[in-house]
Design an enzyme around this catalytic site. Structure first.
Site, short mmCIF file in Angstrom:
data_model
loop_
_atom_site.label_atom_id
_atom_site.label_comp_id
_atom_site.label_asym_id
_atom_site.label_seq_id
_atom_site.Cartn_x
_atom_site.Cartn_y
_atom_site.Cartn_z
N TRP A 1 1.27 -0.93 0.13
CA TRP A 1 -0.19 0.26 -0.15
C TRP A 1 1.12 1.58 -0.05
O TRP A 1 0.92 2.43 -0.85
CB TRP A 1 -1.02 -0.14 0.95
CG TRP A 1 -1.99 1.23 1.39
CD1 TRP A 1 -1.80 2.00 2.23
CD2 TRP A 1 -2.74 1.45 0.87
NE1 TRP A 1 -2.59 2.90 2.07
CE2 TRP A 1 -3.65 2.51 0.75
CE3 TRP A 1 -3.98 -0.05 0.31
CZ2 TRP A 1 -5.39 3.47 0.71
CZ3 TRP A 1 -4.77 0.94 -0.56
CH2 TRP A 1 -5.76 2.02 -0.03
N HIS B 1 -9.30 -7.04 1.07
CA HIS B 1 -7.82 -6.78 1.46
C HIS B 1 -7.52 -6.54 0.44
O HIS B 1 -6.88 -5.84 0.02
CB HIS B 1 -7.00 -6.93 2.71
CG HIS B 1 -6.45 -5.75 3.09
ND1 HIS B 1 -6.30 -4.67 3.46
CD2 HIS B 1 -5.00 -6.22 3.09
CE1 HIS B 1 -5.24 -3.98 4.11
NE2 HIS B 1 -4.87 -5.17 3.81
#
Length: 159
Positions: free
Chosen positions: A58, A89
């Protein structure tokens, strides 16, 4: 008709950065070593390779963007590993990471090689980090070398 294509030659002193996630370290460490091995094997001095570690995939686009804005590197190599779990996710992280890396490349004009694995199982990642499918860190480094060369050639068209 002119034909333009990059090669693996690198200008003396050209700097590359390898930006890698610390998540799934057994995989990402192998990818980093593969990328460094590939760069050095193709003439990049070890002192011209910067390695930057971030917590996870991320965080990669932000660090890559900062390095792109710094103007010190001819190409950036993003490495990481996202393994599907039981929740969504996986999709959020892998999709946003890929989109962010592409955005940095397009906005900055700097080659950004995406060596972030998005796999179903740990075994799939192992196969791509010095396993039966080679080392995707090496492949990302080769793409970065070629794109750095190609961008130099394309920018020279204005001369």
């Amino acid at each position: 008709m002119a034909h333009y294509e990059g090669d693996l030659r690198v200008a003396s002193g050209a700097r590359f950065a390898v930006i890698a996630s610390r998540w799934n370290p057994r995989i990402t460490d192998a990818l980093v070593e593969g990328a460094k091995r590939s760069l050095i094997g193709n003439g990049v001095a070890a002192g011209c390779i910067d390695v930057v570690r971030v917590p996870g995939a991320w965080e990669l686009p932000l660090a890559v963007r900062e390095l792109a804005l710094g103007g010190r590197h001819v190409a950036l190599i993003a490495l990481g590993c996202v393994i599907r779990g039981d929740t969504r996710h996986f999709e959020h992280v892998s999709d946003i990471c890929a989109q962010g890396l592409a955005r940095v490349a397009l906005d900055s004009g700097l080659p950004v090689a995406n060596g972030v694995l998005a796999v179903e199982r740990l075994k799939d990642a192992e196969n791509r980090a010095d396993g039966s499918h080679g080392n995707k860190g090496e492949e990302a480094a080769l793409a970065a070398l070629e794109m750095a060369s190609l961008m130099t050639a394309l920018r020279g068209l204005d001369d």
